[in-house]
Design an enzyme around this catalytic site. Structure first.
Site, short mmCIF file in Angstrom:
data_model
loop_
_atom_site.label_atom_id
_atom_site.label_comp_id
_atom_site.label_asym_id
_atom_site.label_seq_id
_atom_site.Cartn_x
_atom_site.Cartn_y
_atom_site.Cartn_z
N ASP A 10 0.73 -0.87 -0.03
CA ASP A 10 -0.02 -0.07 -0.04
C ASP A 10 1.56 1.55 0.06
O ASP A 10 1.99 1.23 -0.55
CB ASP A 10 -0.82 0.38 1.45
CG ASP A 10 -0.26 -0.34 2.65
OD1 ASP A 10 1.29 -0.39 2.82
OD2 ASP A 10 -0.95 -0.74 3.17
N ASP B 231 -7.52 -2.77 14.16
CA ASP B 231 -8.96 -2.43 13.80
C ASP B 231 -9.40 -4.19 12.72
O ASP B 231 -10.29 -4.04 11.99
CB ASP B 231 -9.46 -1.49 13.04
CG ASP B 231 -9.36 -1.01 11.51
OD1 ASP B 231 -8.02 -1.62 11.46
OD2 ASP B 231 -9.45 -0.40 10.86
N HIS C 59 -7.02 -4.33 10.12
CA HIS C 59 -6.85 -4.39 8.80
C HIS C 59 -5.66 -4.87 8.18
O HIS C 59 -4.73 -5.29 9.16
CB HIS C 59 -7.01 -2.56 8.16
CG HIS C 59 -6.41 -1.62 8.82
ND1 HIS C 59 -5.98 -1.09 9.45
CD2 HIS C 59 -4.39 -1.86 8.67
CE1 HIS C 59 -4.89 -0.65 9.87
NE2 HIS C 59 -4.10 -1.27 9.34
N GLU D 145 -9.65 -1.64 5.33
CA GLU D 145 -10.43 -1.15 6.52
C GLU D 145 -11.47 -2.43 6.54
O GLU D 145 -12.05 -2.76 5.60
CB GLU D 145 -10.34 0.18 6.17
CG GLU D 145 -9.75 1.12 5.68
CD GLU D 145 -8.87 1.44 7.95
OE1 GLU D 145 -8.59 0.46 8.78
OE2 GLU D 145 -8.39 2.57 7.51
C1 GLP Z 1 -0.42 0.49 8.73
C2 GLP Z 1 -0.15 -0.50 7.28
C3 GLP Z 1 -0.04 -1.82 7.31
C4 GLP Z 1 0.13 -2.47 9.12
C5 GLP Z 1 -0.26 -1.29 10.37
C6 GLP Z 1 0.17 -1.89 11.91
O1 GLP Z 1 -2.23 0.30 8.62
N1 GLP Z 1 -1.17 0.04 6.39
O2 GLP Z 1 0.34 -2.57 6.61
O3 GLP Z 1 -0.13 -3.16 9.07
O4 GLP Z 1 -0.59 -0.20 9.68
O5 GLP Z 1 1.18 -1.38 11.67
P1 GLP Z 1 2.54 -1.60 13.02
O6 GLP Z 1 2.71 -2.95 12.17
O7 GLP Z 1 2.97 0.20 12.37
O8 GLP Z 1 1.77 -2.05 14.11
#
Ligand code: GLP
Length: 260
Positions: A67, A136, A138, A143
């Site tokens: 993404d 959440d 995702h 989402e």
């Molecule tokens: C973002 C990214 C996800 C990731 C998530 C969790 O939303 N787009 O790919 O898994 O954050 O982030 P973190 O690993 O910093 O908790």
């Protein structure tokens, strides 16, 4: 779904690094699906170390990131382009032309998203997809309420996700509202998925993903339908799971030929 629980994120990340290494040793021209966020940082550090020790090469590897934020230039430090360059691409021998990340400045998002799907297919499909998990539930930026059959497209972030990611932007007002993300069906096409989740803030999402119903309200729960997914957790992230003893027993008795 294989669920593996480690005492801490360091050991968990090392195990994930070994899974990636196994994939690249078996197929040096593997196609990797890559994730951003704090969760895979240690995994990327380990891969860099393995590369420096000449145990691993990325020379033939192709990569596709999950993404990117819309409206953020690749040079901006908050972009996922910058994240990947800083934490992996600039430190290993992957060819820049073999790395792919959705273009946050695209003038034609719809056409570029279709093209992204096509490029993944033309590369032969993703061999191993690394995933993190949103609080959440995702995956990528899919989402809650995302179609379980979605492809790469533009999405609107929830307030919750913008709040969680505000730390990288200084304030929530600066977090883009829109993103481009691989869809859930794109992720499901990967031959193998390795999802990492660490810390108690992920415990609720982990429990829903692994033991809840398959539902668009927890997008990661679609992985229950994936034939080859490994969920790698630390103890705090696993604390709301019910079948913990069983997962640990399965791992302790893993057939030798399946061990990494
Ligand atoms: C973002 C990214 C996800 C990731 C998530 C969790 O939303 N787009 O790919 O898994 O954050 O982030 P973190 O690993 O910093 O908790």
């Amino acid at each position: 779904m294989e669920v593996i629980i480690f005492s801490d994120r360091g050991t968990a990340s090392l195990y994930a690094s070994k899974l990636v290494t196994k994939c690249l040793k078996r197929k040096p021209n593997s196609v990797l699906g890559l994730a951003t966020g704090s969760t895979p940082l240690e995994l990327y550090n380990n891969l860099v170390t393995f590369y420096q020790n000449k145990e691993l090469s990325f020379h033939e590897v192709k990569s596709f990131n999950l993404d990117e934020y819309v409206g953020i230039a690749p040079e901006q430090p908050q972009s996922y382009h910058a994240f990947m360059k800083l934490n992996l691409f600039s430190k290993v021998d992957i060819l820049p032309s073999n790395t792919h990340i959705p273009d946050g400045l695209s003038k034609n998002i719809e056409a570029d998203c279709e093209d992204y799907e096509r490029q993944i297919d033309e590369a032969g499909g993703i061999d191993l997809q690394i995933l993190g998990l949103g609080q959440d539930g995702h995956l990528g930026f899919n989402e809650p309420s995302s179609s379980l059959n979605s492809k790469t497209r533009i999405k609107t972030l929830t307030e919750e996700t913008r709040k969680a990611n505000a730390v990288h932007f200084g304030s929530i007002d600066k977090v883009p509202k829109h993103v481009i993300t691989m869809g859930l069906a794109t992720i499901m096409k990967a031959r193998q998925c390795v999802l990492l989740a660490f810390g108690s803030s992920k415990a609720d999402a982990v429990a829903k993903m692994v033991e809840g119903p398959v539902s668009a309200m927890c997008p990661a729960s679609i992985l229950q339908m994936h034939p080859r997914t490994t969920v790698i957790l630390d103890e705090p992230a696993a604390k709301q799971l019910v079948k913990t003893a069983y997962y640990k027993e399965v791992f302790a008795n893993k057939p030798k030929w399946q061990q990494v």
